[in-house]
Design a protein around this motif. Sequence first.
Motif, short mmCIF file in Angstrom:
data_model
loop_
_atom_site.label_atom_id
_atom_site.label_comp_id
_atom_site.label_asym_id
_atom_site.label_seq_id
_atom_site.Cartn_x
_atom_site.Cartn_y
_atom_site.Cartn_z
N ARG A 88 24.43 -93.52 38.79
CA ARG A 88 24.42 -93.77 37.37
C ARG A 88 23.26 -93.42 36.44
O ARG A 88 23.45 -92.99 35.65
N SER A 89 21.97 -93.51 37.17
CA SER A 89 20.89 -93.13 36.48
C SER A 89 20.74 -91.77 36.15
O SER A 89 20.40 -91.63 34.98
N LEU A 90 21.33 -91.03 37.18
CA LEU A 90 21.07 -89.19 36.96
C LEU A 90 22.16 -89.04 35.84
O LEU A 90 21.66 -88.11 35.03
N GLU A 145 23.61 -90.86 33.46
CA GLU A 145 22.91 -91.25 32.17
C GLU A 145 21.99 -90.48 31.55
O GLU A 145 21.99 -90.02 30.43
N SER A 146 21.06 -89.85 32.44
CA SER A 146 19.78 -89.28 31.83
C SER A 146 20.40 -87.82 31.27
O SER A 146 19.69 -87.32 30.44
N GLN A 147 21.37 -87.30 31.93
CA GLN A 147 21.93 -85.88 31.51
C GLN A 147 22.85 -85.95 30.58
O GLN A 147 23.53 -84.87 30.01
N CYS A 148 23.51 -87.25 30.23
CA CYS A 148 24.95 -87.38 29.54
C CYS A 148 24.62 -87.99 28.16
O CYS A 148 25.40 -87.57 27.14
N GLY A 149 23.85 -89.22 28.19
CA GLY A 149 23.87 -89.77 26.81
C GLY A 149 24.59 -90.90 26.75
O GLY A 149 25.29 -91.26 27.66
N ASP A 201 19.02 -80.62 25.62
CA ASP A 201 19.20 -80.10 27.06
C ASP A 201 17.62 -79.23 27.64
O ASP A 201 17.47 -78.47 26.76
N THR A 202 17.01 -80.03 28.52
CA THR A 202 15.67 -79.40 28.89
C THR A 202 15.88 -77.99 29.79
O THR A 202 14.83 -77.39 29.92
N ARG A 241 23.18 -83.66 24.99
CA ARG A 241 22.30 -83.34 26.32
C ARG A 241 23.24 -82.58 27.24
O ARG A 241 24.06 -81.83 26.90
#
Length: 322
Positions: free
Chosen positions: A207-209, A211-215, A272-273, A299
Amino acid sequence: MRWLRRAGIVLAALVVVVLAGSALYLAWDDLAPVRVTVDDPGTTVDAVGVPTHVEHWPALRPSGRPPLVLVPGFAESTSVFSRLAPRLAADRDVYAYDVRGYGFTAHVPPYTLAADTDQLAGVIGALHLTRPVVLGHSLGAAIALSLALRDPTAVTGVIAANGDGTPYFGADRSSAGGGGGLRTVLTLPPVGPAVVTAIVRHRGPVRSLVESQCGPGCPVDDAAIDRWRAPFLTPGGVTSLLAIARQPLIGLTDDEERRIRVPVAIVYSELDTSFDADDAAAMAQRVRTPLVTGLPGARHLALLGEPERFTAAIAPLLERLG
Protein backbone atom coordinates in the motif's frame (compact mmCIF):
# COMPACT_ATOMS: atom_id res chain seq x y z
CA MET A 1 45.20 -5.32 12.87
CA ARG A 2 43.44 -6.84 15.88
CA TRP A 3 40.47 -4.49 15.41
CA LEU A 4 40.34 -5.30 11.71
CA ARG A 5 40.32 -8.97 12.53
CA ARG A 6 37.47 -8.53 15.02
CA ALA A 7 35.52 -6.39 12.55
CA GLY A 8 35.93 -9.09 9.93
CA ILE A 9 34.69 -11.76 12.33
CA VAL A 10 31.65 -9.63 13.27
CA LEU A 11 30.88 -8.93 9.59
CA ALA A 12 31.15 -12.61 8.70
CA ALA A 13 28.88 -13.51 11.60
CA LEU A 14 26.30 -10.96 10.46
CA VAL A 15 26.38 -12.37 6.93
CA VAL A 16 25.83 -15.88 8.26
CA VAL A 17 22.94 -14.71 10.44
CA VAL A 18 21.28 -12.85 7.54
CA LEU A 19 21.67 -15.80 5.18
CA ALA A 20 20.43 -18.31 7.74
CA GLY A 21 17.53 -16.10 8.77
CA SER A 22 16.51 -15.58 5.14
CA ALA A 23 16.64 -19.30 4.42
CA LEU A 24 14.56 -20.08 7.50
CA TYR A 25 12.01 -17.42 6.57
CA LEU A 26 11.61 -18.90 3.09
CA ALA A 27 11.25 -22.38 4.56
CA TRP A 28 8.50 -21.09 6.85
CA ASP A 29 6.80 -19.36 3.91
CA ASP A 30 6.75 -22.66 2.03
CA LEU A 31 5.00 -24.27 4.99
CA ALA A 32 2.53 -21.41 5.53
CA PRO A 33 2.14 -19.58 2.21
CA VAL A 34 -0.23 -16.64 1.75
CA ARG A 35 -2.60 -16.95 -1.19
CA VAL A 36 -4.94 -14.18 -2.31
CA THR A 37 -8.03 -14.88 -4.40
CA VAL A 38 -9.02 -12.06 -6.73
CA ASP A 39 -11.49 -11.74 -9.58
CA ASP A 40 -9.90 -12.63 -12.91
CA PRO A 41 -12.03 -11.08 -15.68
CA GLY A 42 -9.62 -12.03 -18.43
CA THR A 43 -8.76 -15.03 -20.54
CA THR A 44 -5.59 -16.79 -21.65
CA VAL A 45 -4.21 -16.80 -25.18
CA ASP A 46 -1.15 -18.47 -26.65
CA ALA A 47 1.31 -15.75 -27.62
CA VAL A 48 4.19 -17.50 -29.42
CA GLY A 49 4.22 -20.27 -26.84
CA VAL A 50 3.62 -18.08 -23.79
CA PRO A 51 0.24 -18.60 -22.04
CA THR A 52 -0.70 -14.93 -21.73
CA HIS A 53 -3.38 -13.34 -19.57
CA VAL A 54 -5.47 -10.86 -21.60
CA GLU A 55 -8.38 -8.59 -20.71
CA HIS A 56 -10.79 -7.05 -23.22
CA TRP A 57 -13.06 -4.01 -22.98
CA PRO A 58 -15.37 -3.94 -26.05
CA ALA A 59 -16.13 -0.57 -27.60
CA LEU A 60 -19.30 1.01 -26.25
CA ARG A 61 -19.88 2.80 -29.56
CA PRO A 62 -17.88 0.99 -32.27
CA SER A 63 -16.37 3.52 -34.66
CA GLY A 64 -14.04 1.47 -36.84
CA ARG A 65 -11.00 3.08 -35.23
CA PRO A 66 -7.90 0.96 -34.62
CA PRO A 67 -8.03 -1.12 -31.45
CA LEU A 68 -5.84 -0.15 -28.52
CA VAL A 69 -3.42 -2.56 -26.82
CA LEU A 70 -2.15 -1.63 -23.34
CA VAL A 71 1.26 -2.87 -22.15
CA PRO A 72 2.02 -2.63 -18.39
CA GLY A 73 5.43 -1.78 -16.98
CA PHE A 74 7.82 -3.28 -14.45
CA ALA A 75 6.05 -5.27 -11.70
CA GLU A 76 2.66 -4.19 -13.09
CA SER A 77 -0.24 -6.24 -14.38
CA THR A 78 -3.44 -5.52 -16.28
CA SER A 79 -4.91 -4.19 -13.04
CA VAL A 80 -2.95 -0.97 -13.53
CA PHE A 81 -5.35 -0.23 -16.42
CA SER A 82 -8.51 -1.26 -14.57
CA ARG A 83 -9.84 2.30 -14.23
CA LEU A 84 -8.44 3.67 -17.49
CA ALA A 85 -9.38 0.99 -20.01
CA PRO A 86 -13.20 1.25 -19.65
CA ARG A 87 -12.94 4.97 -20.39
CA LEU A 88 -10.77 4.44 -23.44
CA ALA A 89 -13.24 1.86 -24.75
CA ALA A 90 -15.84 4.52 -25.51
CA ASP A 91 -15.23 4.24 -29.27
CA ARG A 92 -12.73 1.41 -29.78
CA ASP A 93 -11.89 -2.05 -28.51
CA VAL A 94 -9.27 -2.00 -25.77
CA TYR A 95 -7.06 -4.91 -24.73
CA ALA A 96 -4.47 -5.28 -21.98
CA TYR A 97 -2.16 -8.19 -21.27
CA ASP A 98 0.37 -9.28 -18.66
CA VAL A 99 3.96 -9.28 -19.89
CA ARG A 100 5.76 -12.63 -19.47
CA GLY A 101 6.90 -13.10 -15.88
CA TYR A 102 4.32 -10.69 -14.44
CA GLY A 103 0.68 -10.81 -13.46
CA PHE A 104 -1.17 -13.98 -14.38
CA THR A 105 0.87 -14.72 -17.49
CA ALA A 106 3.13 -17.77 -17.34
CA HIS A 107 6.62 -17.34 -15.92
CA VAL A 108 8.44 -18.22 -19.13
CA PRO A 109 11.98 -16.90 -19.60
CA PRO A 110 13.99 -15.44 -21.23
CA TYR A 111 13.07 -12.05 -19.82
CA THR A 112 14.56 -9.99 -22.62
CA LEU A 113 13.31 -7.19 -24.84
CA ALA A 114 13.38 -9.47 -27.88
CA ALA A 115 11.25 -12.10 -26.11
CA ASP A 116 8.85 -9.46 -24.77
CA THR A 117 8.50 -8.03 -28.29
CA ASP A 118 7.77 -11.52 -29.62
CA GLN A 119 5.05 -11.86 -27.01
CA LEU A 120 3.40 -8.54 -27.95
CA ALA A 121 3.41 -9.53 -31.62
CA GLY A 122 1.98 -12.90 -30.58
CA VAL A 123 -0.82 -11.26 -28.60
CA ILE A 124 -1.78 -9.09 -31.58
CA GLY A 125 -1.77 -12.16 -33.81
CA ALA A 126 -3.70 -14.36 -31.39
CA LEU A 127 -6.40 -11.70 -31.00
CA HIS A 128 -6.51 -11.12 -34.80
CA LEU A 129 -6.00 -7.38 -34.40
CA THR A 130 -5.20 -5.20 -37.40
CA ARG A 131 -2.58 -2.51 -36.81
CA PRO A 132 -3.60 -1.45 -33.30
CA VAL A 133 -2.34 1.59 -31.45
CA VAL A 134 -0.10 0.33 -28.63
CA LEU A 135 0.19 2.24 -25.35
CA GLY A 136 3.11 1.18 -23.20
CA HIS A 137 3.25 2.38 -19.61
CA SER A 138 6.65 2.92 -18.00
CA LEU A 139 8.86 -0.02 -19.02
CA GLY A 140 6.04 -1.21 -21.27
CA ALA A 141 6.92 1.68 -23.59
CA ALA A 142 10.13 -0.15 -24.50
CA ILE A 143 8.16 -3.19 -25.67
CA ALA A 144 5.72 -1.09 -27.70
CA LEU A 145 8.52 0.91 -29.35
CA SER A 146 10.54 -2.25 -30.00
CA LEU A 147 7.70 -3.75 -32.02
CA ALA A 148 7.28 -0.47 -33.91
CA LEU A 149 10.97 -0.54 -34.82
CA ARG A 150 10.99 -4.23 -35.73
CA ASP A 151 7.76 -4.27 -37.76
CA PRO A 152 6.34 -0.81 -38.59
CA THR A 153 3.40 -2.43 -40.41
CA ALA A 154 2.24 -4.16 -37.22
CA VAL A 155 1.00 -1.01 -35.46
CA THR A 156 -0.73 2.25 -36.33
CA GLY A 157 1.10 4.20 -33.66
CA VAL A 158 2.62 4.10 -30.18
CA ILE A 159 1.91 6.08 -27.02
CA ALA A 160 4.80 6.13 -24.57
CA ALA A 161 3.28 6.85 -21.16
CA ASN A 162 5.57 7.65 -18.21
CA GLY A 163 8.58 6.06 -19.88
CA ASP A 164 10.89 6.76 -22.81
CA GLY A 165 11.60 3.18 -23.85
CA THR A 166 15.32 3.34 -23.07
CA PRO A 167 17.30 1.54 -20.34
CA TYR A 168 19.07 4.66 -19.12
CA PHE A 169 18.83 6.60 -15.86
CA GLY A 170 19.22 10.39 -15.66
CA ALA A 171 21.87 12.14 -17.74
CA ASP A 172 24.04 9.03 -18.25
CA ARG A 173 23.10 7.72 -21.69
CA SER A 174 25.72 4.98 -21.78
CA SER A 175 25.16 2.66 -18.79
CA ALA A 176 22.09 0.53 -19.37
CA GLY A 177 20.18 -0.32 -16.22
CA GLY A 178 22.70 1.02 -13.73
CA GLY A 179 23.82 -0.55 -10.44
CA GLY A 180 24.33 -4.03 -11.90
CA GLY A 181 26.64 -5.43 -9.22
CA LEU A 182 24.60 -4.23 -6.25
CA ARG A 183 21.35 -5.26 -7.93
CA THR A 184 22.68 -8.78 -8.45
CA VAL A 185 23.73 -9.12 -4.81
CA LEU A 186 20.39 -7.83 -3.50
CA THR A 187 18.32 -10.15 -5.68
CA LEU A 188 20.23 -13.39 -5.14
CA PRO A 189 18.80 -16.16 -2.93
CA PRO A 190 18.07 -16.42 -0.14
CA VAL A 191 18.10 -12.72 0.85
CA GLY A 192 16.34 -11.26 -2.19
CA PRO A 193 13.46 -13.76 -2.23
CA ALA A 194 13.06 -13.44 1.55
CA VAL A 195 12.81 -9.63 1.43
CA VAL A 196 10.36 -9.54 -1.49
CA THR A 197 8.28 -12.36 -0.02
CA ALA A 198 8.07 -10.51 3.29
CA ILE A 199 6.84 -7.40 1.46
CA VAL A 200 4.13 -9.06 -0.62
CA ARG A 201 2.84 -11.17 2.28
CA HIS A 202 1.55 -7.99 3.91
CA ARG A 203 -0.70 -5.26 2.54
CA GLY A 204 1.02 -2.41 4.41
CA PRO A 205 4.31 -2.22 2.45
CA VAL A 206 2.54 -2.71 -0.88
CA ARG A 207 0.00 0.00 0.00
CA SER A 208 2.81 2.42 0.83
CA LEU A 209 4.59 1.71 -2.45
CA VAL A 210 1.43 2.21 -4.50
CA GLU A 211 0.48 5.41 -2.66
CA SER A 212 3.93 6.89 -3.20
CA GLN A 213 3.66 6.45 -6.98
CA CYS A 214 -0.04 7.05 -7.43
CA GLY A 215 -1.23 10.01 -5.37
CA PRO A 216 -4.37 10.77 -3.38
CA GLY A 217 -6.83 9.48 -5.99
CA CYS A 218 -5.43 5.98 -6.03
CA PRO A 219 -7.52 3.00 -4.89
CA VAL A 220 -5.69 1.54 -1.89
CA ASP A 221 -8.45 -0.43 -0.19
CA ASP A 222 -7.68 -4.03 0.72
CA ALA A 223 -9.23 -5.42 -2.47
CA ALA A 224 -7.15 -3.10 -4.67
CA ILE A 225 -3.93 -3.91 -2.82
CA ASP A 226 -4.67 -7.63 -3.04
CA ARG A 227 -4.94 -7.24 -6.83
CA TRP A 228 -1.36 -5.95 -6.80
CA ARG A 229 -0.13 -8.70 -4.45
CA ALA A 230 -1.90 -11.71 -5.88
CA PRO A 231 0.41 -12.40 -8.88
CA PHE A 232 3.52 -12.33 -6.68
CA LEU A 233 1.97 -14.73 -4.21
CA THR A 234 1.46 -17.41 -6.85
CA PRO A 235 4.17 -20.10 -7.20
CA GLY A 236 7.11 -18.63 -9.07
CA GLY A 237 5.88 -15.05 -8.84
CA VAL A 238 8.70 -13.73 -6.66
CA THR A 239 11.32 -15.82 -8.46
CA SER A 240 10.42 -14.39 -11.88
CA LEU A 241 10.30 -10.82 -10.53
CA LEU A 242 13.81 -11.17 -9.12
CA ALA A 243 15.10 -12.82 -12.30
CA ILE A 244 13.86 -9.79 -14.24
CA ALA A 245 15.23 -7.32 -11.68
CA ARG A 246 18.64 -9.01 -11.75
CA GLN A 247 19.11 -8.05 -15.40
CA PRO A 248 19.77 -4.59 -16.85
CA LEU A 249 16.59 -2.76 -17.76
CA ILE A 250 15.18 -3.63 -21.16
CA GLY A 251 15.03 -0.83 -23.68
CA LEU A 252 16.10 0.62 -27.00
CA THR A 253 19.18 2.76 -27.49
CA ASP A 254 18.85 6.40 -28.49
CA ASP A 255 19.97 5.55 -32.02
CA GLU A 256 17.37 2.78 -32.29
CA GLU A 257 14.64 5.20 -31.26
CA ARG A 258 15.80 7.64 -33.94
CA ARG A 259 15.15 4.91 -36.53
CA ILE A 260 11.48 4.49 -35.55
CA ARG A 261 9.18 5.59 -38.37
CA VAL A 262 5.83 4.80 -36.75
CA PRO A 263 3.97 7.84 -35.31
CA VAL A 264 4.69 8.21 -31.58
CA ALA A 265 2.96 10.26 -28.88
CA ILE A 266 4.34 10.92 -25.39
CA VAL A 267 2.63 11.41 -22.02
CA TYR A 268 4.51 12.41 -18.88
CA SER A 269 3.54 13.35 -15.32
CA GLU A 270 4.99 16.44 -13.68
CA LEU A 271 5.86 14.71 -10.38
CA ASP A 272 7.15 11.50 -11.96
CA THR A 273 10.75 11.13 -10.80
CA SER A 274 11.55 8.51 -13.46
CA PHE A 275 10.24 10.36 -16.54
CA ASP A 276 9.72 14.12 -16.39
CA ALA A 277 9.23 16.99 -18.84
CA ASP A 278 12.92 17.13 -19.78
CA ASP A 279 12.98 13.39 -20.51
CA ALA A 280 9.81 13.74 -22.59
CA ALA A 281 11.30 16.62 -24.60
CA ALA A 282 14.50 14.68 -25.29
CA MET A 283 12.53 11.64 -26.40
CA ALA A 284 10.31 13.78 -28.63
CA GLN A 285 13.43 14.94 -30.48
CA ARG A 286 14.63 11.36 -30.98
CA VAL A 287 11.33 10.09 -32.38
CA ARG A 288 10.51 13.37 -34.16
CA THR A 289 7.08 13.97 -32.70
CA PRO A 290 5.19 17.10 -31.65
CA LEU A 291 2.67 14.96 -29.77
CA VAL A 292 3.72 15.53 -26.16
CA THR A 293 1.29 15.98 -23.28
CA GLY A 294 2.06 16.62 -19.62
CA LEU A 295 -0.09 16.15 -16.51
CA PRO A 296 0.61 18.89 -13.94
CA GLY A 297 0.81 17.62 -10.37
CA ALA A 298 0.49 13.97 -11.43
CA ARG A 299 2.69 11.02 -10.48
CA HIS A 300 3.95 7.88 -12.18
CA LEU A 301 0.69 5.94 -11.76
CA ALA A 302 -1.60 8.77 -12.87
CA LEU A 303 -3.39 6.34 -15.19
CA LEU A 304 -4.64 4.54 -12.07
CA GLY A 305 -4.97 7.45 -9.65
CA GLU A 306 -6.46 9.99 -12.07
CA PRO A 307 -8.00 7.97 -14.92
CA GLU A 308 -10.41 10.69 -16.08
CA ARG A 309 -7.64 13.26 -16.43
CA PHE A 310 -5.35 10.72 -18.05
CA THR A 311 -8.07 9.80 -20.55
CA ALA A 312 -8.64 13.45 -21.39
CA ALA A 313 -4.90 13.90 -21.97
CA ILE A 314 -4.46 10.99 -24.37
CA ALA A 315 -7.78 11.22 -26.24
CA PRO A 316 -6.43 13.90 -28.63
CA LEU A 317 -3.24 11.86 -29.09
CA LEU A 318 -5.25 8.80 -30.09
CA GLU A 319 -7.13 10.91 -32.63
CA ARG A 320 -3.88 12.17 -34.14
CA LEU A 321 -2.41 8.67 -34.27
CA GLY A 322 -5.26 7.25 -36.27
